[in-house]
Design a protein around this motif. Sequence first.
Motif, short mmCIF file in Angstrom:
data_model
loop_
_atom_site.label_atom_id
_atom_site.label_comp_id
_atom_site.label_asym_id
_atom_site.label_seq_id
_atom_site.Cartn_x
_atom_site.Cartn_y
_atom_site.Cartn_z
N MET A 69 65.03 -5.52 -128.07
CA MET A 69 65.19 -4.04 -127.62
C MET A 69 64.39 -4.24 -126.14
O MET A 69 63.35 -4.94 -126.17
CB MET A 69 64.25 -3.10 -128.58
N THR A 70 65.03 -3.86 -125.10
CA THR A 70 64.55 -4.02 -123.89
C THR A 70 64.60 -2.86 -123.07
O THR A 70 65.78 -2.17 -122.97
CB THR A 70 65.08 -5.23 -123.19
N GLU A 71 63.81 -2.82 -122.18
CA GLU A 71 63.95 -1.81 -120.85
C GLU A 71 64.95 -2.08 -120.13
O GLU A 71 65.04 -3.26 -119.86
CB GLU A 71 62.56 -1.67 -120.23
N VAL A 72 65.47 -1.26 -119.49
CA VAL A 72 66.72 -1.32 -118.42
C VAL A 72 66.08 -1.96 -117.12
O VAL A 72 66.53 -3.01 -116.62
CB VAL A 72 67.67 -0.30 -118.24
N GLU A 73 64.95 -1.13 -116.59
CA GLU A 73 64.38 -1.53 -115.36
C GLU A 73 63.42 -2.70 -115.50
O GLU A 73 62.37 -2.08 -115.93
CB GLU A 73 63.99 -0.21 -114.71
N LEU A 74 63.29 -3.72 -115.48
CA LEU A 74 62.40 -4.76 -115.54
C LEU A 74 61.82 -5.17 -114.20
O LEU A 74 62.77 -5.34 -113.35
CB LEU A 74 63.02 -6.03 -116.33
N MET B 243 67.04 0.29 -123.20
CA MET B 243 66.34 1.62 -123.18
C MET B 243 66.07 1.92 -121.69
O MET B 243 65.84 1.31 -120.94
CB MET B 243 65.03 1.57 -123.89
N SER B 244 66.24 3.13 -121.49
CA SER B 244 65.78 3.73 -120.12
C SER B 244 65.49 5.25 -120.33
O SER B 244 65.80 5.90 -121.12
CB SER B 244 66.74 3.49 -119.22
N SER B 245 64.76 5.60 -119.07
CA SER B 245 64.48 7.19 -119.28
C SER B 245 65.55 8.01 -118.39
O SER B 245 65.49 8.96 -118.39
CB SER B 245 63.10 7.42 -118.56
N HIS B 246 66.27 7.00 -117.77
CA HIS B 246 67.55 7.51 -117.00
C HIS B 246 68.76 7.34 -117.75
O HIS B 246 69.13 6.27 -118.36
CB HIS B 246 67.59 6.78 -115.69
N ASP B 247 69.52 8.42 -118.07
CA ASP B 247 70.76 8.57 -118.86
C ASP B 247 71.97 8.36 -118.05
O ASP B 247 72.93 8.97 -118.16
CB ASP B 247 70.57 9.35 -119.91
N SER B 248 71.86 7.72 -116.92
CA SER B 248 73.00 7.49 -115.97
C SER B 248 74.29 7.09 -116.85
O SER B 248 74.28 6.16 -117.49
CB SER B 248 72.80 6.78 -114.95
N VAL B 249 75.37 7.86 -116.80
CA VAL B 249 76.62 7.23 -117.62
C VAL B 249 77.19 5.91 -117.05
O VAL B 249 77.43 4.95 -117.61
CB VAL B 249 77.82 8.39 -117.36
N SER B 250 76.77 5.75 -115.73
CA SER B 250 77.38 4.31 -115.32
C SER B 250 76.53 3.33 -115.53
O SER B 250 76.89 2.09 -115.84
CB SER B 250 77.49 4.45 -113.61
N THR B 251 75.10 3.37 -115.78
CA THR B 251 74.23 2.44 -116.38
C THR B 251 74.44 2.15 -117.71
O THR B 251 74.70 0.99 -118.08
CB THR B 251 72.80 3.05 -116.20
N VAL B 252 74.76 3.16 -118.67
CA VAL B 252 75.07 3.09 -120.04
C VAL B 252 76.41 1.98 -119.99
O VAL B 252 76.40 1.36 -120.93
CB VAL B 252 75.21 4.35 -120.91
N LEU C 210 69.29 3.34 -125.72
CA LEU C 210 68.57 4.57 -126.13
C LEU C 210 67.99 5.46 -124.79
O LEU C 210 67.40 4.45 -124.00
CB LEU C 210 67.40 4.17 -126.93
N VAL C 211 67.96 6.54 -124.74
CA VAL C 211 67.09 7.10 -123.60
C VAL C 211 65.79 7.61 -124.12
O VAL C 211 65.60 8.12 -125.29
CB VAL C 211 68.10 8.71 -123.29
N LYS C 212 64.69 7.15 -123.48
CA LYS C 212 63.50 7.30 -123.41
C LYS C 212 63.19 8.81 -123.12
O LYS C 212 63.81 9.31 -122.29
CB LYS C 212 62.62 6.68 -122.89
N PRO C 213 62.05 9.42 -123.67
CA PRO C 213 61.33 8.91 -125.07
C PRO C 213 62.05 8.62 -126.33
O PRO C 213 63.05 9.54 -126.60
CB PRO C 213 60.23 9.81 -125.17
N VAL C 214 61.91 7.56 -126.93
CA VAL C 214 62.86 7.02 -128.17
C VAL C 214 62.17 7.99 -129.21
O VAL C 214 60.82 7.78 -129.45
CB VAL C 214 63.00 5.65 -128.29
#
Length: 82
Positions: free
Chosen positions: A9-14, A40-49, A61-65
């Motif tokens: 499990m990792t954050e998208v923005e490192l 995981m990210s707090s941003h739920d951008s369709v392009s990122t997903v 997963l969109v944070k908060p989880v």
Amino acid sequence: MSHNIDLIMTEVELPSVSEYALLTLIMEHDVCKNIPVIMMSSHDSVSTVYKCMLRGATDFLVKPVRKNELRNLWQHVWRKQA
């Protein structure tokens, strides 16, 4: 070398590596490529997903989880191992 890792499990923005570079490294590694990766990210951008899923992420997963989301993920991993 296997370390009996069931799930990554990792954050998208490192800060030190791009999310896509990390995911690509995991998917190209002989041992790690079979381990489910949850981004995981707090941003739920369709392009990122979409980009994460294209590069091999198992889920996003969109944070908060929420606890029930983690419980469901763990049950999925546990069933796969059993």
